[in-house]
Design a protein around this motif. Structure first.
Motif, PDB file in Angstrom:
ATOM      1  N   ALA A 172       0.824  -1.206   0.000  1.00 37.11           N
ATOM      2  CA  ALA A 172       0.000   0.000   0.000  1.00 37.11           C
ATOM      3  C   ALA A 172       0.860   1.258   0.000  1.00 37.11           C
ATOM      4  O   ALA A 172       0.565   2.235  -0.715  1.00 37.11           O
ATOM      5  CB  ALA A 172      -0.927  -0.003   1.214  1.00 37.11           C
ATOM      6  N   LEU A 173       1.932   1.252   0.765  1.00 32.53           N
ATOM      7  CA  LEU A 173       2.821   2.421   0.802  1.00 32.53           C
ATOM      8  C   LEU A 173       3.480   2.674  -0.553  1.00 32.53           C
ATOM      9  O   LEU A 173       3.665   3.820  -0.968  1.00 32.53           O
ATOM     10  CB  LEU A 173       3.899   2.225   1.879  1.00 32.53           C
ATOM     11  CG  LEU A 173       3.450   2.410   3.326  1.00 32.53           C
ATOM     12  CD1 LEU A 173       4.530   1.936   4.282  1.00 32.53           C
ATOM     13  CD2 LEU A 173       3.118   3.876   3.607  1.00 32.53           C
ATOM     14  N   SER A 174       3.846   1.588  -1.239  1.00 34.66           N
ATOM     15  CA  SER A 174       4.497   1.752  -2.545  1.00 34.66           C
ATOM     16  C   SER A 174       3.538   2.302  -3.590  1.00 34.66           C
ATOM     17  O   SER A 174       3.968   2.874  -4.595  1.00 34.66           O
ATOM     18  CB  SER A 174       5.080   0.419  -3.018  1.00 34.66           C
ATOM     19  OG  SER A 174       4.041  -0.517  -3.258  1.00 34.66           O
ATOM     20  N   ALA A 175       2.217   2.109  -3.364  1.00 32.36           N
ATOM     21  CA  ALA A 175       1.226   2.594  -4.328  1.00 32.36           C
ATOM     22  C   ALA A 175       0.829   4.044  -4.072  1.00 32.36           C
ATOM     23  O   ALA A 175       0.180   4.665  -4.914  1.00 32.36           O
ATOM     24  CB  ALA A 175      -0.027   1.705  -4.283  1.00 32.36           C
ATOM     25  N   LEU A 176       1.205   4.598  -2.914  1.00 33.31           N
ATOM     26  CA  LEU A 176       0.845   5.983  -2.585  1.00 33.31           C
ATOM     27  C   LEU A 176       1.836   6.971  -3.195  1.00 33.31           C
ATOM     28  O   LEU A 176       3.003   6.623  -3.428  1.00 33.31           O
ATOM     29  CB  LEU A 176       0.835   6.170  -1.063  1.00 33.31           C
ATOM     30  CG  LEU A 176      -0.328   5.553  -0.279  1.00 33.31           C
ATOM     31  CD1 LEU A 176      -0.078   5.736   1.219  1.00 33.31           C
ATOM     32  CD2 LEU A 176      -1.659   6.193  -0.678  1.00 33.31           C
ATOM     33  N   PRO A 177       1.388   8.204  -3.429  1.00 37.62           N
ATOM     34  CA  PRO A 177       2.354   9.256  -3.816  1.00 37.62           C
ATOM     35  C   PRO A 177       3.395   9.437  -2.704  1.00 37.62           C
ATOM     36  O   PRO A 177       3.105   9.212  -1.524  1.00 37.62           O
ATOM     37  CB  PRO A 177       1.478  10.504  -3.969  1.00 37.62           C
ATOM     38  CG  PRO A 177       0.086   9.992  -4.167  1.00 37.62           C
ATOM     39  CD  PRO A 177      -0.001   8.705  -3.423  1.00 37.62           C
ATOM     40  N   LYS A 178       4.569   9.874  -3.101  1.00 42.17           N
ATOM     41  CA  LYS A 178       5.675   9.966  -2.153  1.00 42.17           C
ATOM     42  C   LYS A 178       5.346  10.845  -0.949  1.00 42.17           C
ATOM     43  O   LYS A 178       5.658  10.490   0.198  1.00 42.17           O
ATOM     44  CB  LYS A 178       6.913  10.509  -2.869  1.00 42.17           C
ATOM     45  CG  LYS A 178       8.132  10.628  -1.960  1.00 42.17           C
ATOM     46  CD  LYS A 178       9.329  11.178  -2.704  1.00 42.17           C
ATOM     47  CE  LYS A 178      10.502  11.373  -1.771  1.00 42.17           C
ATOM     48  NZ  LYS A 178      11.680  11.942  -2.449  1.00 42.17           N
ATOM     49  N   LYS A 180       2.541  11.407   0.453  1.00 40.58           N
ATOM     50  CA  LYS A 180       1.592  10.759   1.354  1.00 40.58           C
ATOM     51  C   LYS A 180       2.252   9.640   2.166  1.00 40.58           C
ATOM     52  O   LYS A 180       1.941   9.427   3.335  1.00 40.58           O
ATOM     53  CB  LYS A 180       0.431  10.163   0.551  1.00 40.58           C
ATOM     54  CG  LYS A 180      -0.400  11.174  -0.210  1.00 40.58           C
ATOM     55  CD  LYS A 180      -1.329  11.929   0.718  1.00 40.58           C
ATOM     56  CE  LYS A 180      -2.306  12.789  -0.087  1.00 40.58           C
ATOM     57  NZ  LYS A 180      -3.195  13.559   0.803  1.00 40.58           N
ATOM     58  N   ALA A 181       3.158   8.915   1.524  1.00 40.07           N
ATOM     59  CA  ALA A 181       3.790   7.769   2.182  1.00 40.07           C
ATOM     60  C   ALA A 181       4.943   8.162   3.096  1.00 40.07           C
ATOM     61  O   ALA A 181       5.274   7.432   4.040  1.00 40.07           O
ATOM     62  CB  ALA A 181       4.300   6.781   1.124  1.00 40.07           C
ATOM     63  N   GLU A 182       5.554   9.301   2.825  1.00 38.70           N
ATOM     64  CA  GLU A 182       6.786   9.696   3.528  1.00 38.70           C
ATOM     65  C   GLU A 182       6.690   9.678   5.049  1.00 38.70           C
ATOM     66  O   GLU A 182       7.585   9.151   5.725  1.00 38.70           O
ATOM     67  CB  GLU A 182       7.202  11.088   3.046  1.00 38.70           C
ATOM     68  CG  GLU A 182       8.534  11.563   3.590  1.00 38.70           C
ATOM     69  CD  GLU A 182       9.670  11.267   2.642  1.00 38.70           C
ATOM     70  OE1 GLU A 182      10.805  11.237   3.116  1.00 38.70           O
ATOM     71  OE2 GLU A 182       9.404  11.064   1.441  1.00 38.70           O
ATOM     72  N   PRO A 183       5.619  10.226   5.680  1.00 40.57           N
ATOM     73  CA  PRO A 183       5.594  10.225   7.149  1.00 40.57           C
ATOM     74  C   PRO A 183       5.662   8.827   7.759  1.00 40.57           C
ATOM     75  O   PRO A 183       6.431   8.593   8.702  1.00 40.57           O
ATOM     76  CB  PRO A 183       4.250  10.913   7.465  1.00 40.57           C
ATOM     77  CG  PRO A 183       3.966  11.767   6.272  1.00 40.57           C
ATOM     78  CD  PRO A 183       4.480  11.002   5.116  1.00 40.57           C
ATOM     79  N   LEU A 184       4.886   7.882   7.245  1.00 41.81           N
ATOM     80  CA  LEU A 184       4.897   6.532   7.800  1.00 41.81           C
ATOM     81  C   LEU A 184       6.211   5.817   7.472  1.00 41.81           C
ATOM     82  O   LEU A 184       6.719   5.040   8.285  1.00 41.81           O
ATOM     83  CB  LEU A 184       3.713   5.721   7.275  1.00 41.81           C
ATOM     84  CG  LEU A 184       3.553   4.303   7.862  1.00 41.81           C
ATOM     85  CD1 LEU A 184       3.517   4.343   9.391  1.00 41.81           C
ATOM     86  CD2 LEU A 184       2.283   3.637   7.323  1.00 41.81           C
ATOM     87  N   LEU A 185       6.768   6.095   6.303  1.00 44.08           N
ATOM     88  CA  LEU A 185       8.064   5.504   5.953  1.00 44.08           C
ATOM     89  C   LEU A 185       9.141   5.928   6.955  1.00 44.08           C
ATOM     90  O   LEU A 185       9.984   5.122   7.356  1.00 44.08           O
ATOM     91  CB  LEU A 185       8.478   5.914   4.539  1.00 44.08           C
ATOM     92  CG  LEU A 185       7.680   5.283   3.389  1.00 44.08           C
ATOM     93  CD1 LEU A 185       8.090   5.905   2.064  1.00 44.08           C
ATOM     94  CD2 LEU A 185       7.901   3.774   3.357  1.00 44.08           C
ATOM     95  N   GLY A 425      11.303   7.131  -3.210  1.00 45.72           N
ATOM     96  CA  GLY A 425      11.917   7.822  -2.074  1.00 45.72           C
ATOM     97  C   GLY A 425      13.362   7.472  -1.878  1.00 45.72           C
ATOM     98  O   GLY A 425      13.800   7.243  -0.774  1.00 45.72           O
ATOM     99  N   ALA A 426      14.130   7.377  -2.977  1.00 43.47           N
ATOM    100  CA  ALA A 426      15.493   6.876  -2.862  1.00 43.47           C
ATOM    101  C   ALA A 426      16.503   7.949  -2.521  1.00 43.47           C
ATOM    102  O   ALA A 426      17.687   7.742  -2.637  1.00 43.47           O
ATOM    103  CB  ALA A 426      15.896   6.202  -4.184  1.00 43.47           C
ATOM    104  N   ASP A 427      16.066   9.107  -2.121  1.00 43.48           N
ATOM    105  CA  ASP A 427      17.026  10.144  -1.777  1.00 43.48           C
ATOM    106  C   ASP A 427      17.779   9.753  -0.517  1.00 43.48           C
ATOM    107  O   ASP A 427      17.306   9.010   0.306  1.00 43.48           O
ATOM    108  CB  ASP A 427      16.323  11.487  -1.558  1.00 43.48           C
ATOM    109  CG  ASP A 427      15.250  11.394  -0.499  1.00 43.48           C
ATOM    110  OD1 ASP A 427      15.501  11.865   0.617  1.00 43.48           O
ATOM    111  OD2 ASP A 427      14.174  10.832  -0.779  1.00 43.48           O
ATOM    112  N   PRO A 428      19.013  10.205  -0.349  1.00 41.37           N
ATOM    113  CA  PRO A 428      19.834   9.779   0.775  1.00 41.37           C
ATOM    114  C   PRO A 428      19.217  10.087   2.120  1.00 41.37           C
ATOM    115  O   PRO A 428      19.463   9.397   3.090  1.00 41.37           O
ATOM    116  CB  PRO A 428      21.139  10.570   0.575  1.00 41.37           C
ATOM    117  CG  PRO A 428      21.154  10.957  -0.873  1.00 41.37           C
ATOM    118  CD  PRO A 428      19.732  11.146  -1.254  1.00 41.37           C
ATOM    119  N   ALA A 429      18.427  11.122   2.199  1.00 42.14           N
ATOM    120  CA  ALA A 429      17.895  11.514   3.499  1.00 42.14           C
ATOM    121  C   ALA A 429      16.860  10.566   4.009  1.00 42.14           C
ATOM    122  O   ALA A 429      16.749  10.340   5.205  1.00 42.14           O
ATOM    123  CB  ALA A 429      17.294  12.922   3.392  1.00 42.14           C
TER     124      ALA A 429
END
Length: 448
Positions: A172-178, A180-185, A425-429
């Motif tokens: 589900a997280l992979s299907a969300l826009p970045k 939207k998914a970023e906080p839970l990631l 979300g492959a940025d280093p941060a």
């Protein structure tokens, strides 16, 4: 001194002092109480400290691994290769166990008096295992793997349900826009980091924990039971060794294009931790760290394959179950037909999916296999005395098989692999694919 050397030292010291204590004071009440009130509880507390962190580790690592893999079609290919390796290696292992016990027939020569004494000595443990083996494999298991309440599943250590929840969450997280998914990631990544830090603390206590666990076993039993069941123990160990030094290297050479020597050098700490703890779950943090930092397996692939393997890939357990069923049948003078032995192989593969990745987790399911082929379930008492030793050895095969599979999967998908940390979300941060502990911090148990 590197951690794996310190663990090995604790292992050797525990075994040596335990055997000496058994020889000098095997019947002593003081020694029995020392084990019961001292070393055994301490060893179990250390083991529990590791197992305590498995649920949050699986949740964070598996969910982030799915996100890091990105394309759902690629996830399907990885899943098929992973499942094929798991089932293939497990079936081969079970068949080897049956073949060796059938050829050597260690159960034919067991003294009836020893059989009677073992049945009497371990009657209580056998009855307890029979009570735990009441569940069956069928539609009920299929329904239960999708948890109605993931918190309750985690509280009851229902690992299959937790894994399914983590896979669904990651998908589900992979299907969300970045955005939207970023906080839970970030929460999951932080959870993984905290979990690994706790495990890193626990691994610093590993030499003492291993000493207590091994001392407790050897001080209680010494070599008496081992000698009584010598041929059975040697036969199972020979089967485990055959898979480890022949089957796995062949798979690594042909399918993964990896040097077996290089692989085993990178996996030595994992194998030693598995031997010490007798638990695939407790070894999982070390397995994840070694796959990434010592074997170069991309973090998303390791984060997907290894948590699954710790629960459903039990090559050593399948070999043990197959060989043990035939051994107990031999002790009771029963002949298992080829069709019955085929059922044993099939059920050893199936029950591996439901085996708990903790010490002794295979015993209740072994009872079910015995019942299915008409072998008295009470016979499990004959092998309970040496099960701890065999459990340590078969866990090594289980976790090494997980690493072998992850190596094969990494090779199979390499042409399309985005590499560690790639994907959404492959940025280093904030790289969800990097998984917990993917930064430069020292992994638990990695040593200097």
């Amino acid at each position: 001194m590197q951690l794996h050397n310190r663990i090995l030292l604790g292992l050797a010291a525990g075994a040596t002092t335990g055997v000496v204590a058994n020889l000098l004071a095997g019947e002593s009440h003081v020694l029995a109480e020392t084990v019961r009130l001292g070393t055994e509880p301490l060893g179990k507390m250390w083991l529990s400290l590791l197992i305590m962190m498995v649920i949050p580790l699986i949740l964070s690592t598996l969910a982030l691994g799915v996100v890091g893999l990105g394309d759902v079609r690629r996830l399907g290919k990885i899943g098929l290769v992973t499942l094929g390796c798991f089932l293939g290696l497990t079936a081969i292992s079970a068949a080897i166990g049956l073949a060796l016990v059938g050829a050597i027939e260690p159960g034919r020569g067991l003294d009836p008096a020893i059989k009677t004494s073992l049945l009497a000595l371990y009657k209580g443990q056998a009855q307890e295992a029979m009570g735990l083996s009441g569940g069956g494999f069928g539609i009920d298991l299929l329904v239960k793997i999708i948890p109605r309440n993931p918190v309750a599943a985690a509280a009851s250590s229902d690992m299959l349900a937790v894994i399914v929840f983590a896979l669904v969450l990651g998908g589900a997280l992979s299907a969300l826009p970045k955005e939207k998914a970023e906080p839970l990631l970030r929460v999951l990544d932080s959870l993984g980091e905290v979990t690994l830090k706790v495990i890193e603390f626990a691994m610093k206590l590993a030499p003492a924990g291993v000493f207590c666990l091994i001392f407790s076993v050897t001080a209680r039993f010494g070599f008496t039971l081992l000698l009584s069941l010598l041929w059975y123990v040697l036969t199972v160990l020979a089967g485990l060794a055959l898979v480890l030094v022949v089957v796995y290297p062949i798979v690594l050479r042909l399918l993964a294009r990896r040097s077996p020597l290089e692989f085993f050098r990178g996996a030595r700490l994992v194998m030693l931790t598995a031997f010490s703890t007798s638990s695939s779950n407790a070894t999982l943090p070390t397995t994840l760290a070694a796959s990434r930092d010592r074997l170069g397996i991309p973090a998303p692939i390791g984060g997907f394959v290894l948590p699954l393997g710790a629960t459903i890939n039990m090559n050593g357990t399948a070999l043990f179950e197959g060989g043990t069923v035939l051994f107990i049948a031999q002790v009771f003078g029963l002949e298992l037909s080829l069709s019955a032995q085929a059922i044993v192989v099939a059920m050893s593969v199936v029950t591996a999916i439901g085996t708990a990745g903790i010490p002794g987790g295979s015993i209740p399911l072994l009872m079910m296999v015995l019942k299915m082929v008409g072998v008295p379930m009470e016979g499990i008492a004959i092998v309970l005395g040496v099960d701890r030793i065999l459990d340590m050895c078969r866990t090594v095969l289980n976790v090494t098989g997980d690493l072998v599979t992850s190596t094969v999967v990494a090779r199979a998908v390499r042409p399309a692999s985005p590499g560690p940390g790639a994907g959404p979300g492959a940025d280093p941060a904030a790289s969800p694919g990097a998984g917990p502990g993917a930064d430069s911090a020292s992994p638990p148990g990695a040593g200097p």
